[in-house]
Design a protein around this motif. Structure first.
Motif, PDB file in Angstrom:
ATOM      1  N   TYR A 132       0.830  -1.203   0.000  1.00  0.00           N
ATOM      2  CA  TYR A 132       0.000   0.000   0.000  1.00  0.00           C
ATOM      3  C   TYR A 132       0.865   1.253   0.000  1.00  0.00           C
ATOM      4  CZ  TYR A 132      -3.612   3.335   1.517  1.00  0.00           C
ATOM      5  OH  TYR A 132      -4.458   4.404   1.603  1.00  0.00           O
ATOM      6  N   PHE A 133       1.845   1.298   0.874  1.00  0.00           N
ATOM      7  CA  PHE A 133       2.663   2.505   0.997  1.00  0.00           C
ATOM      8  C   PHE A 133       3.720   2.620  -0.098  1.00  0.00           C
ATOM      9  CE2 PHE A 133       0.698   2.323   5.126  1.00  0.00           C
ATOM     10  CZ  PHE A 133       0.385   3.665   5.353  1.00  0.00           C
ATOM     11  N   ALA A 134       4.035   1.519  -0.775  1.00  0.00           N
ATOM     12  CA  ALA A 134       4.965   1.574  -1.900  1.00  0.00           C
ATOM     13  C   ALA A 134       4.404   2.424  -3.030  1.00  0.00           C
ATOM     14  CB  ALA A 134       5.272   0.165  -2.396  1.00  0.00           C
ATOM     15  N   ARG A 135       3.074   2.535  -3.089  1.00  0.00           N
ATOM     16  CA  ARG A 135       2.429   3.321  -4.152  1.00  0.00           C
ATOM     17  C   ARG A 135       2.425   4.817  -3.833  1.00  0.00           C
ATOM     18  NH1 ARG A 135      -1.541  -0.783  -3.324  1.00  0.00           N
ATOM     19  NH2 ARG A 135      -2.980   0.768  -2.439  1.00  0.00           N
ATOM     20  N   LEU A 136       2.768   5.187  -2.612  1.00  0.00           N
ATOM     21  CA  LEU A 136       2.702   6.580  -2.179  1.00  0.00           C
ATOM     22  C   LEU A 136       4.086   7.202  -2.130  1.00  0.00           C
ATOM     23  CD1 LEU A 136       0.222   6.181   0.841  1.00  0.00           C
ATOM     24  CD2 LEU A 136      -0.335   6.736  -1.537  1.00  0.00           C
TER      25      LEU A 136
END
Length: 226
Positions: A132-136
């Motif tokens: 999830y946070f890899a996309r941000l």
């Protein structure tokens, strides 16, 4: 510069006062609210007034949206019953203040939303993942909404949920908040006088059903949805 993050106050002024007193004792000058100043409990004006007096900025939470824009919760009749009462007592100045909240905020390296980055006011990050946070973009992230205090580290990224000031749901009834010193998040808890909340809710016409879960920090607060 150290920043304190408070979230999900929900009209619980006694809890808010205890948290702010502890933040003052720690000499943390910068405070940011991660949404849901209002909702559930009876002292919505007192909570709004205190944040306004201190100049504490906030992102928009789902309960702030309900009360500021005339919305209702599709998940819980009890939440809506609380909103009916709050709409009767909240001042127009505080409604306008809620409407001025932004969906997202950036403080130094920290990206802030109430819920999640796919839905800023109503996404539940109950199990934050590295994917999830890899996309941000960014390195530090803060959101609330789940009322569960936590810190998660994914490689070079860190996510923090400061927990709930006014309605913890992680089994610890003490009011929760977090701090960030520019590199590291820390979690904090503070006890407060819940009986004053109970007395005010009873005086406003609410049964123990609406506030009894505060005593234990119940995960499902007497079946009240968020």
């Amino acid at each position: 510069m150290t920043i304190a993050f408070i979230s999900d106050i929900h009209g619980n002024f006694e809890a808010l006062k205890a948290v702010l007193a502890e933040i003052d004792r720690m000499r943390v000058a910068e405070i940011v609210c991660v949404g849901d100043v209002v909702g559930y409990y009876s002292q919505v004006n007192e909570c709004c007034d205190e944040l306004r007096r201190r100049g504490i900025p906030s992102v928009l939470g789902n309960h702030d949206w309900y009360l500021g824009y005339g919305g209702f919760c599709t998940r819980s009749r009890s939440v809506n019953e609380c909103l009916v009462y709050q709409r009767k007592v909240i001042t127009s100045e505080n409604v306008n203040w809620l409407r001025a909240f932004h969906l997202q905020m950036q403080m130094d390296t920290v990206r802030i939303v109430h819920a999640g980055w796919s839905d800023p006011i109503d996404e539940y990050l109950t199990n934050p993942s590295e994917d999830y946070f890899a996309r941000l973009s960014g390195t530090h992230f803060v959101s609330g909404h789940t009322h569960v205090q936590s810190i998660h580290r994914f490689g070079g990224k860190t996510y923090c949920n400061p927990g709930s000031v006014g309605q913890p749901r992680d089994g610890d009834p003490r009011a929760a908040f977090a701090t960030f010193d520019g590199e590291t998040f820390a979690l904090h808890r503070v006890a407060y006088d819940m009986q004053k909340v109970f007395d005010r809710m009873e005086a406003a016409g609410f049964h123990d059903y609406y506030y009894g879960g505060l005593k234990t920090g119940a995960k499902n607060l007497r079946r009240l949805a968020d």
